[in-house]
Write a protein that holds these residues in place. Structure first.
Motif, PDB file in Angstrom:
ATOM      1  N   UNK A 535      49.631  48.904  43.223  1.00 21.96           N
ATOM      2  CA  UNK A 535      50.997  48.943  43.754  1.00 21.96           C
ATOM      3  C   UNK A 535      51.510  50.382  43.771  1.00 21.96           C
ATOM      4  N   UNK A 536      52.704  50.541  44.362  1.00 23.05           N
ATOM      5  CA  UNK A 536      53.275  51.887  44.445  1.00 23.05           C
ATOM      6  C   UNK A 536      53.788  52.390  43.105  1.00 23.05           C
ATOM      7  N   UNK A 537      54.117  51.476  42.236  1.00 28.80           N
ATOM      8  CA  UNK A 537      54.656  51.881  40.939  1.00 28.80           C
ATOM      9  C   UNK A 537      53.570  51.796  39.889  1.00 28.80           C
ATOM     10  N   UNK A 538      53.649  52.627  38.913  1.00 33.65           N
ATOM     11  CA  UNK A 538      52.644  52.593  37.851  1.00 33.65           C
ATOM     12  C   UNK A 538      52.689  51.255  37.104  1.00 33.65           C
ATOM     13  N   UNK A 539      51.509  50.780  36.664  1.00 36.61           N
ATOM     14  CA  UNK A 539      51.430  49.543  35.872  1.00 36.61           C
ATOM     15  C   UNK A 539      50.097  49.475  35.161  1.00 36.61           C
ATOM     16  N   UNK A 540      50.078  48.615  34.149  1.00 40.74           N
ATOM     17  CA  UNK A 540      48.837  48.337  33.403  1.00 40.74           C
ATOM     18  C   UNK A 540      48.595  46.836  33.476  1.00 40.74           C
ATOM     19  N   UNK A 541      47.436  46.421  34.011  1.00 46.07           N
ATOM     20  CA  UNK A 541      47.132  44.999  34.223  1.00 46.07           C
ATOM     21  C   UNK A 541      45.784  44.660  33.585  1.00 46.07           C
ATOM     22  N   UNK A 542      45.728  43.497  32.913  1.00 47.64           N
ATOM     23  CA  UNK A 542      44.469  42.993  32.323  1.00 47.64           C
ATOM     24  C   UNK A 542      43.916  41.902  33.238  1.00 47.64           C
ATOM     25  N   UNK A 543      42.707  42.158  33.759  1.00 43.71           N
ATOM     26  CA  UNK A 543      42.018  41.182  34.597  1.00 43.71           C
ATOM     27  C   UNK A 543      40.928  40.507  33.756  1.00 43.71           C
ATOM     28  N   UNK A 544      40.774  39.174  33.929  1.00 43.40           N
ATOM     29  CA  UNK A 544      39.790  38.398  33.157  1.00 43.40           C
ATOM     30  C   UNK A 544      38.815  37.724  34.118  1.00 43.40           C
ATOM     31  N   UNK A 545      37.531  37.932  33.863  1.00 40.85           N
ATOM     32  CA  UNK A 545      36.478  37.259  34.640  1.00 40.85           C
ATOM     33  C   UNK A 545      35.941  36.097  33.797  1.00 40.85           C
ATOM     34  N   UNK A 546      36.007  34.874  34.364  1.00 40.44           N
ATOM     35  CA  UNK A 546      35.623  33.660  33.636  1.00 40.44           C
ATOM     36  C   UNK A 546      34.401  33.032  34.322  1.00 40.44           C
ATOM     37  N   UNK A 547      33.350  32.747  33.532  1.00 41.42           N
ATOM     38  CA  UNK A 547      32.151  32.046  34.029  1.00 41.42           C
ATOM     39  C   UNK A 547      32.058  30.662  33.400  1.00 41.42           C
ATOM     40  N   UNK A 548      31.700  29.661  34.210  1.00 44.63           N
ATOM     41  CA  UNK A 548      31.625  28.287  33.720  1.00 44.63           C
ATOM     42  C   UNK A 548      30.332  27.634  34.198  1.00 44.63           C
ATOM     43  N   UNK A 549      29.703  26.835  33.324  1.00 43.46           N
ATOM     44  CA  UNK A 549      28.637  25.885  33.707  1.00 43.46           C
ATOM     45  C   UNK A 549      28.599  24.767  32.665  1.00 43.46           C
ATOM     46  N   UNK A 550      27.754  23.776  32.926  1.00 42.09           N
ATOM     47  CA  UNK A 550      27.637  22.636  32.013  1.00 42.09           C
ATOM     48  C   UNK A 550      26.279  22.686  31.319  1.00 42.09           C
ATOM     49  N   UNK A 551      26.295  22.637  30.013  1.00 41.42           N
ATOM     50  CA  UNK A 551      25.088  22.667  29.191  1.00 41.42           C
ATOM     51  C   UNK A 551      25.116  21.446  28.283  1.00 41.42           C
ATOM     52  N   UNK A 552      24.104  20.587  28.440  1.00 38.52           N
ATOM     53  CA  UNK A 552      23.989  19.369  27.631  1.00 38.52           C
ATOM     54  C   UNK A 552      25.243  18.513  27.731  1.00 38.52           C
ATOM     55  N   UNK A 553      25.779  18.440  28.944  1.00 41.67           N
ATOM     56  CA  UNK A 553      26.926  17.586  29.175  1.00 41.67           C
ATOM     57  C   UNK A 553      28.257  18.185  28.765  1.00 41.67           C
ATOM     58  N   UNK A 554      28.249  19.409  28.261  1.00 37.60           N
ATOM     59  CA  UNK A 554      29.476  20.064  27.823  1.00 37.60           C
ATOM     60  C   UNK A 554      29.721  21.309  28.653  1.00 37.60           C
ATOM     61  N   UNK A 555      30.975  21.506  29.080  1.00 36.14           N
ATOM     62  CA  UNK A 555      31.297  22.709  29.841  1.00 36.14           C
ATOM     63  C   UNK A 555      31.299  23.915  28.912  1.00 36.14           C
ATOM     64  N   UNK A 556      30.521  24.915  29.309  1.00 34.45           N
ATOM     65  CA  UNK A 556      30.474  26.161  28.554  1.00 34.45           C
ATOM     66  C   UNK A 556      31.246  27.223  29.337  1.00 34.45           C
ATOM     67  N   UNK A 557      32.097  28.001  28.632  1.00 36.78           N
ATOM     68  CA  UNK A 557      32.944  29.006  29.267  1.00 36.78           C
ATOM     69  C   UNK A 557      32.714  30.352  28.575  1.00 36.78           C
ATOM     70  N   UNK A 558      32.535  31.388  29.396  1.00 37.78           N
ATOM     71  CA  UNK A 558      32.439  32.750  28.884  1.00 37.78           C
ATOM     72  C   UNK A 558      33.382  33.623  29.712  1.00 37.78           C
ATOM     73  N   UNK A 559      33.984  34.628  29.077  1.00 33.75           N
ATOM     74  CA  UNK A 559      34.918  35.483  29.806  1.00 33.75           C
ATOM     75  C   UNK A 559      34.866  36.893  29.260  1.00 33.75           C
ATOM     76  N   UNK A 560      35.305  37.850  30.107  1.00 32.12           N
ATOM     77  CA  UNK A 560      35.375  39.249  29.728  1.00 32.12           C
ATOM     78  C   UNK A 560      36.649  39.831  30.348  1.00 32.12           C
TER      79      UNK A 560
END
Length: 633
Positions: A535-560
């Motif tokens: 944007x035109x004005x200064x700012x600090x923003x935290x972006x999160x990348x989320x990965x999902x799959x199913x392992x042994x019938x359970x949803x596994x989630x990882x993020x950075x």
């Protein structure tokens, strides 16, 4: 000898007459031949034929003697048949005499016996004789106290490994080890009940073939499986138990009870349905719960009420008295009824020419092959539901096989063409509801879709094999990868930053960028990449990348998380007079220098922070001439 002799007969006066006298000598050729198949449990017919070239027929006496193992050493013999005044018949100038000896149901004592045929006449001073030796294979078990040795015998050449060498089995020192041939029936103990049709449709001649048929099968089963037993049920319009499975304890006694012991009535028609109900409810056959129970139903008749027979067969199967039921139809039968009686379609046997000894022998051998065939083991390979990269995995080979087989079993694990585990010489008696295990210490991504096969081999002759395969379905939770990897990322207003987020895993994870808790709009996401427009004005923003799959019938989630700092751009700087400026690509740093003869007054490096340079722009000043001479600049 022959010649012209003078016979003088005194009748009131002396008279002479010539008479051509031919003296009959003992036959020149005497032979004993076998007219039937020689096998344990079979009846044998021996024929003694005497042939002479003389043209005059004279009656002869036939004597049959037997030399068995007990009497042959001492020279003694037993007369088993004597036929007197046998007439001969002319054939092409020769006179042929013959006599027949019938031997019912061969047993083990008959093997090696010598049957001698002798002929004589009251005019002869000597006899002629001919011998025939009964020789037939008898499967046998051997006992030895030397487990490293080989049992001696000329009957069979294939033996089990000594039982003390079987893995998982221990024996006390000095215990005898039984070694048995594996070319015959490998089952240890069976109770077999024959249900035999004695109705008027069979006839006495054909029932004799049935006696031999039953005796042959019984001999094979009992010799190969000494703990097995045979019982017989006879039926016409009414069924009845002839003898139970525990009534005749020895093989020879059993064979005599069958042939010629089984009686034939032949006055009534057969009621097959009643016979089937008798088998499903009777207890007087003496079946033992510890043994496998087999029924062999033989009939030469068909029912007047086929539906009732089929219902009786269904009731017999439902009664669960017999593990397997075989159906044999001879000459006149209903295939529909036989199929209903038999436990399996392969357990139905038929012959339209049972009276032919060759055909009945073929049928007998086919039934023996089926009775003695070992079904393939039922093998199932089971893999746990959870199969995760980095963890161990144990596969189970579950085996369900026919119990009470006198043999050993090998278990072999393979993947591709590589053998990974082998277990040998497991006693077959342990294989019913048995499991073997193979462990993979650490699963990797390369193990996904890999196949593992468990082969189970029963070491009979020929070997019987069963196998099963499992394909691994390895899972891996998401693992996130961000590029560029540094954080925070600093950008100025108007600049562009491309962040790349990827996720590894099995199955392939889905990836989604978020700002705080809100996912970015699809326009901002291009294949796992996030295109940021500050944007035109200064700012600090935290972006999160989320990965999902199913392992042994359970949803596994990882993020950075990735921090992006957007800063205002500093004013554009000009180079000082008689100097120059170099600005970094991100416009956050400026480097100053002066030409020769000028010196820089101020900082040579300026940094841009929050849209402002941290110091004033430096200048370049002329160096005085005197200073030039005196100073070594």
């Amino acid at each position: 000898d022959e010649g012209i002799y003078t016979c003088i007969l005194m009748v009131n006066a002396s008279m002479e007459s010539n008479f051509n006298l031919q003296l009959l000598t003992p036959p020149a050729d005497l032979e004993v031949t076998n007219r039937s198949i020689v096998a344990l449990g079979k009846s044998v017919t021996l024929e003694c034929t005497a042939t002479t070239t003389r043209g005059i027929t004279q009656n002869l006496d036939f004597y049959w003697l037997v030399f068995n193992n007990e009497t042959s050493g001492s020279g003694g013999a037993t007369v088993v048949r004597n036929t007197r005044n046998v007439e001969g018949h002319n054939s092409n100038g020769s006179v042929i005499y013959s006599d027949v000896l019938f031997i019912p149901a061969l047993n083990t004592s008959n093997r090696g016996s010598i049957y001698r045929c002798e002929i004589s006449n009251f005019d002869f001073t000597k006899t002629s004789s001919s011998d025939f030796e009964l020789d037939f294979p008898v499967p046998s078990c051997y006992v030895t106290t030397n487990c490293n040795g080989i049992a001696i015998g000329d009957i069979t050449t294939t033996f089990f490994e000594c039982c003390t060498s079987l893995s998982g089995v221990s024996f006390e020192l000095g215990e005898q080890c039984r070694m048995c041939p594996i070319s015959d029936c490998p089952f240890k103990a069976r109770d077999v009940v024959f249900a035999l049709d004695t109705s008027s449709r069979i006839g006495p001649f054909q029932f004799q073939s049935i006696r031999e048929f039953v005796a042959g099968i019984s001999a094979t089963l009992l010799v190969s499986s000494p703990n097995s037993s045979v019982g017989v049920v006879l039926f016409d319009r009414s069924p009845r138990t002839q003898f139970g499975v525990e009534e005749h304890t020895s093989l020879d006694e059993l064979l005599l009870a069958i042939n010629p012991g089984l009686p034939y009535n032949g006055r009534f028609s057969a009621n097959i349905g009643r016979a089937l109900r008798f088998l499903s409810s009777t207890n007087d056959t003496g079946l033992r719960s510890d043994n496998s129970n087999i029924a062999i139903f033989l009939t030469g008749s068909r029912s007047n009420n086929q539906s009732a027979t089929v219902i009786a067969a269904i009731e017999l199967h439902a009664a669960n008295v017999y593990d397997d039921i075989y159906a044999v139809g001879i000459n006149s039968y209903s295939f529909t009824e036989l199929r209903a009686i038999a436990s399996d379609p392969s357990f139905v046997f038929t012959s339209n020419r049972f009276f032919d000894s060759f055909r009945s022998q073929q049928l007998q051998q086919s039934l023996i092959n089926q009775l003695c065939s070992v079904p393939p083991p039922d093998v199932t390979v089971i893999a746990p539901f959870s199969q995760i990269v980095g963890e161990s995995l144990t596969l189970e080979c579950r085996i369900e096989a026919v119990k009470d087989i006198d043999s050993t079993v090998d278990i072999i694990w393979t993947t591709g063409n590589t053998e990974v585990r082998r277990v040998e010489n497991i006693p077959a008696c342990l294989i019913s509801n048995y499991s073997d295990f193979f462990t993979i210490p650490v699963l990797s991504r390369s193990d996904n879709n890999r196949e593992y096969q468990c082969d189970v081999i029963i070491n009979t002759t020929p070997p019987v094999e069963g196998n099963n395969t499992v394909q691994l379905n390895v899972k891996q939770p998401p693992q996130m990868v961000i590029s560029p990897s540094q954080s925070p990322h600093r950008v100025t207003v108007g600049m562009q930053l491309l962040l790349h987020c990827a996720a590894e895993g099995l199955p392939i994870p889905t990836v989604q960028w978020h700002i705080k808790d809100d996912p970015v709009t699809p326009l901002e996401q291009i294949y796992q990449q996030l295109y940021l427009v500050p944007t035109d004005s200064p700012n600090t923003t935290v972006y999160t990348c989320v990965g999902r799959n199913f392992v042994s019938g359970t949803e596994r989630i990882a993020q950075v998380n990735v921090t992006v700092i957007v800063e205002r751009q500093c004013p554009v700087l000009r180079a000082p007079f008689r100097g120059q400026i170099t600005v970094s690509d991100d416009r956050k740093m400026a480097f100053f220098s002066c030409y020769r003869g000028y010196s820089l007054r101020g900082s040579n490096v300026l940094k841009c922070k929050n849209g402002q340079w941290n110091r004033p722009r430096p200048s370049c000043q002329l160096i005085p001439r005197l200073c030039r001479r005196r100073c070594n600049f």
